[in-house]
Design a protein around this motif. Sequence first.
Motif, PDB file in Angstrom:
ATOM      1  N   SER A  65      -4.716  -5.018  -2.533  1.00  0.00           N
ATOM      2  CA  SER A  65      -3.636  -5.159  -1.462  1.00  0.00           C
ATOM      3  C   SER A  65      -3.151  -3.365  -1.149  1.00  0.00           C
ATOM      4  CB  SER A  65      -2.432  -5.125  -3.368  1.00  0.00           C
ATOM      5  OG  SER A  65      -2.219  -6.363  -3.332  1.00  0.00           O
ATOM      6  N   SER A  67      -2.545  -0.553   1.664  1.00  0.00           N
ATOM      7  CA  SER A  67      -2.372  -0.352   2.634  1.00  0.00           C
ATOM      8  C   SER A  67      -2.834   0.927   3.267  1.00  0.00           C
ATOM      9  CB  SER A  67      -0.783  -0.301   2.971  1.00  0.00           C
ATOM     10  OG  SER A  67      -0.225   0.860   1.836  1.00  0.00           O
ATOM     11  N   THR A  68      -2.860   1.576   5.225  1.00  0.00           N
ATOM     12  CA  THR A  68      -3.734   1.981   5.379  1.00  0.00           C
ATOM     13  C   THR A  68      -2.704   3.045   5.636  1.00  0.00           C
ATOM     14  OG1 THR A  68      -5.414   1.139   6.156  1.00  0.00           O
ATOM     15  CG2 THR A  68      -4.924   3.031   7.167  1.00  0.00           C
TER      16      THR A  68
END
Length: 145
Positions: A65, A67-68
């Motif tokens: 889970s 995020s970039t």
Amino acid sequence: YGGLGFGAGFALGATFAALPAAAFATSVAGIDYWYADGVYYGWDAGQYQVVPPPVGVVVPTPPPSCSTVDFGGGKTFDCGGAFYSQVPAGYQLIPPPIGAKVAALPNGAVDHTVDGVTYFTFGGAWYKPVYLGAGVMYDVVAKPA
């Protein structure tokens, strides 16, 4: 732990007699840790204890889970407030980058008042609350002078 990359949802300090089968050993600054599914374990009093993610650790894949995000220094992964940067050997846990926003403080964050402004610190990072309507976020900021 404020969601900081903990895939299994265990609380800091939780203890276990055995590690998950997928756990692998690593060390940071001469201290041994074990990692599995976004959770870090240390060894204490004959048991494995859930510990905060150790800055500097390198893991083969970031926790679930993530995020970039891009802070101008290349690709960074925000894993619920724990930040990883890709390195040749995998993904290295880095201090929260200044300018990052997190939804929750790490457990154990300590409040400080500087020039009438409340900040929170944990692991060398400084967090400043930002109130958005009825909610609050925390900006990672430079240490106030």
